[in-house]
Write a protein that holds these residues in place. Structure first.
Motif, PDB file in Angstrom:
ATOM      1  N   LEU A  65       2.090 -23.105  38.037  1.00 15.36           N
ATOM      2  CA  LEU A  65       2.194 -21.761  38.587  1.00 15.36           C
ATOM      3  C   LEU A  65       1.481 -21.733  39.934  1.00 15.36           C
ATOM      4  CD1 LEU A  65       1.582 -19.634  35.412  1.00 15.36           C
ATOM      5  CD2 LEU A  65       3.532 -19.372  36.929  1.00 15.36           C
ATOM      6  N   VAL A  66       2.161 -21.236  40.956  1.00 19.71           N
ATOM      7  CA  VAL A  66       1.584 -21.168  42.297  1.00 19.71           C
ATOM      8  C   VAL A  66       1.055 -19.766  42.533  1.00 19.71           C
ATOM      9  CG1 VAL A  66       2.064 -21.395  44.762  1.00 19.71           C
ATOM     10  CG2 VAL A  66       3.205 -22.919  43.117  1.00 19.71           C
ATOM     11  N   ARG A  67      -0.239 -19.666  42.815  1.00 19.17           N
ATOM     12  CA  ARG A  67      -0.872 -18.381  43.122  1.00 19.17           C
ATOM     13  C   ARG A  67      -0.595 -17.345  42.044  1.00 19.17           C
ATOM     14  NH1 ARG A  67       1.440 -18.329  49.344  1.00 19.17           N
ATOM     15  NH2 ARG A  67       0.585 -20.358  49.934  1.00 19.17           N
ATOM     16  N   GLY A  68      -0.618 -17.785  40.811  1.00 17.64           N
ATOM     17  CA  GLY A  68      -0.343 -16.875  39.710  1.00 17.64           C
ATOM     18  C   GLY A  68      -1.093 -17.279  38.465  1.00 17.64           C
ATOM     19  N   THR A  69      -0.992 -16.438  37.440  1.00 23.80           N
ATOM     20  CA  THR A  69      -1.642 -16.675  36.160  1.00 23.80           C
ATOM     21  C   THR A  69      -0.572 -16.795  35.088  1.00 23.80           C
ATOM     22  OG1 THR A  69      -3.520 -15.317  36.869  1.00 23.80           O
ATOM     23  CG2 THR A  69      -3.329 -15.759  34.512  1.00 23.80           C
ATOM     24  N   ARG A  70      -0.736 -17.747  34.191  1.00 21.30           N
ATOM     25  CA  ARG A  70       0.205 -17.891  33.080  1.00 21.30           C
ATOM     26  C   ARG A  70       0.390 -16.548  32.379  1.00 21.30           C
ATOM     27  NH1 ARG A  70      -2.382 -21.895  29.218  1.00 21.30           N
ATOM     28  NH2 ARG A  70      -0.471 -21.557  28.029  1.00 21.30           N
ATOM     29  N   PHE A  71       1.613 -16.286  31.930  1.00 19.48           N
ATOM     30  CA  PHE A  71       1.942 -14.978  31.365  1.00 19.48           C
ATOM     31  C   PHE A  71       0.980 -14.591  30.244  1.00 19.48           C
ATOM     32  CE2 PHE A  71       4.142 -12.228  28.352  1.00 19.48           C
ATOM     33  CZ  PHE A  71       4.546 -11.202  29.192  1.00 19.48           C
ATOM     34  N   TYR A  72       0.758 -15.493  29.308  1.00 21.06           N
ATOM     35  CA  TYR A  72      -0.074 -15.142  28.161  1.00 21.06           C
ATOM     36  C   TYR A  72      -1.570 -15.212  28.459  1.00 21.06           C
ATOM     37  CZ  TYR A  72       4.137 -15.007  25.335  1.00 21.06           C
ATOM     38  OH  TYR A  72       5.369 -14.665  24.825  1.00 21.06           O
ATOM     39  N   GLU A  73      -1.919 -15.531  29.712  1.00 14.96           N
ATOM     40  CA  GLU A  73      -3.315 -15.489  30.132  1.00 14.96           C
ATOM     41  C   GLU A  73      -3.631 -14.231  30.937  1.00 14.96           C
ATOM     42  OE1 GLU A  73      -5.886 -17.522  29.386  1.00 14.96           O
ATOM     43  OE2 GLU A  73      -4.494 -18.448  27.972  1.00 14.96           O
ATOM     44  N   ARG A  74      -2.630 -13.402  31.206  1.00 14.77           N
ATOM     45  CA  ARG A  74      -2.865 -12.176  31.973  1.00 14.77           C
ATOM     46  C   ARG A  74      -3.613 -11.171  31.113  1.00 14.77           C
ATOM     47  NH1 ARG A  74       3.298 -12.713  34.298  1.00 14.77           N
ATOM     48  NH2 ARG A  74       2.838 -14.659  35.409  1.00 14.77           N
ATOM     49  N   LYS A  75      -4.587 -10.496  31.723  1.00 13.24           N
ATOM     50  CA  LYS A  75      -5.516  -9.657  30.961  1.00 13.24           C
ATOM     51  C   LYS A  75      -4.805  -8.654  30.079  1.00 13.24           C
ATOM     52  CE  LYS A  75      -9.393  -6.451  31.373  1.00 13.24           C
ATOM     53  NZ  LYS A  75      -8.814  -5.508  30.394  1.00 13.24           N
ATOM     54  N   GLU A  76      -3.832  -7.922  30.644  1.00 17.89           N
ATOM     55  CA  GLU A  76      -3.191  -6.870  29.868  1.00 17.89           C
ATOM     56  C   GLU A  76      -2.408  -7.448  28.689  1.00 17.89           C
ATOM     57  OE1 GLU A  76      -0.693  -7.996  33.445  1.00 17.89           O
ATOM     58  OE2 GLU A  76      -2.793  -7.476  33.048  1.00 17.89           O
ATOM     59  N   VAL A  77      -1.838  -8.640  28.873  1.00 19.20           N
ATOM     60  CA  VAL A  77      -1.101  -9.284  27.783  1.00 19.20           C
ATOM     61  C   VAL A  77      -2.081  -9.719  26.693  1.00 19.20           C
ATOM     62  CG1 VAL A  77       0.345 -11.261  27.164  1.00 19.20           C
ATOM     63  CG2 VAL A  77       0.791  -9.999  29.292  1.00 19.20           C
TER      64      VAL A  77
END
Length: 319
Positions: A65-77
Motif C-alpha cells: 500500500l502506497v501512502r495508505g493504511t491496510r483496510f482492516y488496520e484503519r481505526k474506524e474499521v
C-alpha cells in the motif's frame, strides 16, 4: 510514438474486477513481461482497497500500500469490528478496552482502571463486573460494593445497557441489521460523520465494511456474526504479504502524483466513484475529478487497463 492500446475491461462486479487485476498481474509476471513491483492498481477512494487486498491475500500474492493504511488496520474499521467482537463475546477484554469509551461517553482512564480492579476482586471479567453493577443499581446487595462516583456509575450503566441491547439483538437480526444497530446505538455513526472530508472518508470505509456484512445477510443470525468475524480474522491477520517493495502497488489517485509504473490498472471507472458522488453538482469539483483521472492515466509508461463494472456496491448500495 505509438504504443500498446489502452485496454478497457468490464467486470461483473468489484469482486470480479479484483480477480481480473490479480490474475492479470500474475500472468504478466509468469510470462516475464514485467516484475510485480512495476505494476500499480489505482482507485478513487481508500475504501476500494478492501476487495483488492482480500484477493491478493486469497491468492497468496505480495502487495504494498502506497501512502495508505491496510483496510482492516484503519481505526474506524478496527473500532466497529471490536464492537461486533464484543457483541459476539462480551468477555473479550481487548475489545472491551478499545470501545468502552469510543466514542467518548464519560468513562475515563481512571474509571476503567477502577472497573478492571473491581472485576479482578470479584473474580470476573469486566463485562461480568458491569452486570454486577447493574444488579447493585437494581437493589441487590453485593459482597464488594462498587467504588464509582455517581457520574461514573451512570456512564458505566449506560454502556452496560448498550451491550445488553446489542447482545439481545444478536440472534434476532440479520448481520447488516445488527451492524446498523451497533453504529446507531453506540453513537459511532454520528461520531464518524462529523461533516469533514476525513469523516466522509471514514464513513465510506464503514459502508465498505457494511458491504462485507451483506454477504452474510441470508445466513442464520445465530451463526452469521461468528462466520463474519472468522473471515475478517483470516484476512486481517496476514502481515507477511504486505509492505513488500517487490509487490504491486495499491494506491489512490491522490497518492499517484509524481509516480510512474510500467503497467497501471485504473479501477472503479463507474459514475459515483469516478467521478465521485460528492462532485456531481459542483463544476470545480468535477474538474478536479477529471484531473485526478488524467493523473492516473498518465502514470502508465507501457500499458494501461481501464476497468469498470456491470454492477457495483458503492458506499453500501448496489449501482
Amino acid at each position: 510514438g505509438g504504443g500498446m492500446e489502452l485496454e478497457v475491461v468490464e467486470a461483473y462486479d468489484e469482486q470480479d474486477e479484483a480477480r481480473f487485476v490479480v490474475s492479470e498481474i500474475a500472468r504478466l509476471e509468469a510470462e516475464a513481461e514485467v516484475l510485480p513491483g512495476q505494476c500499480a492498481v489505482m482507485y478513487r477512494t481508500n475504501a476500494q482497497s478492501r476487495v483488492l487486498e482480500e484477493e491478493f491475500i486469497r491468492r497468496g500474492m505480495k502487495y504494498r500500500l502506497v501512502r495508505g493504511t491496510r483496510f482492516y488496520e484503519r481505526k474506524e474499521v478496527k473500532d466497529v469490528i471490536a464492537y461486533l467482537r464484543l457483541v459476539h463475546n462480551p468477555h473479550d477484554s481487548v475489545s472491551m478496552a478499545r470501545v468502552i469509551n469510543t466514542p467518548t461517553r464519560g468513562i475515563g482512564a481512571r474509571t476503567v482502571a477502577s472497573l478492571e480492579g473491581w472485576a479482578f476482586k470479584l473474580e470476573t471479567s469486566v463485562f461480568g463486573a458491569l452486570l454486577e453493577l447493574q444488579r447493585e443499581a437494581d437493589g441487590a446487595s453485593l459482597p464488594l460494593p462498587s467504588p464509582f462516583s455517581a457520574r461514573a456509575r451512570q456512564a458505566l450503566l449506560r454502556f452496560s445497557g448498550l451491550l445488553t441491547t446489542l447482545i439481545a439483538a444478536r440472534d434476532e437480526l440479520t448481520l447488516p441489521e445488527l451492524f446498523d444497530l451497533t453504529l446507531a446505538r453506540s453513537g459511532y455513526r454520528d461520531f464518524v460523520r462529523d461533516g469533514t472530508r476525513e469523516g466522509d472518508e471514514r464513513w465510506e470505509n464503514l459502508l465498505e465494511l457494511r458491504g462485507v456484512t451483506q454477504e452474510y445477510a441470508s445466513v442464520d443470525p445465530s451463526e452469521s456474526l461468528f462466520l463474519f468475524l472468522e473471515a475478517v480474522a483470516l484476512v486481517s491477520d496476514v502481515d507477511s504479504l504486505t509492505d513488500d517493495d517487490r509487490g504491486p502497488a495499491l494506491l489512490t489517485l491522490h497518492a499517484a502524483k509524481g509516480l510512474e509504473f510500467r503497467v497501471v490498472f485504473l479501477i472503479g471507472l463507474d459514475e459515483g466513484l469516478v467521478p465521485h458522488n460528492r462532485s456531481m453538482d459542483d463544476v470545480e469539483a468535477m474538474e478536479e475529478e477529471r484531473r485526478l483521472c488524467y493523473v492516473g492515466v498518465t502514470r502508465a509508461m507501457d500499458h494501461l487497463y481501464l476497468l469498470h463494472t456491470f454492477r457495483r456496491t458503492i458506499f453500501g448500495t448496489n449501482e
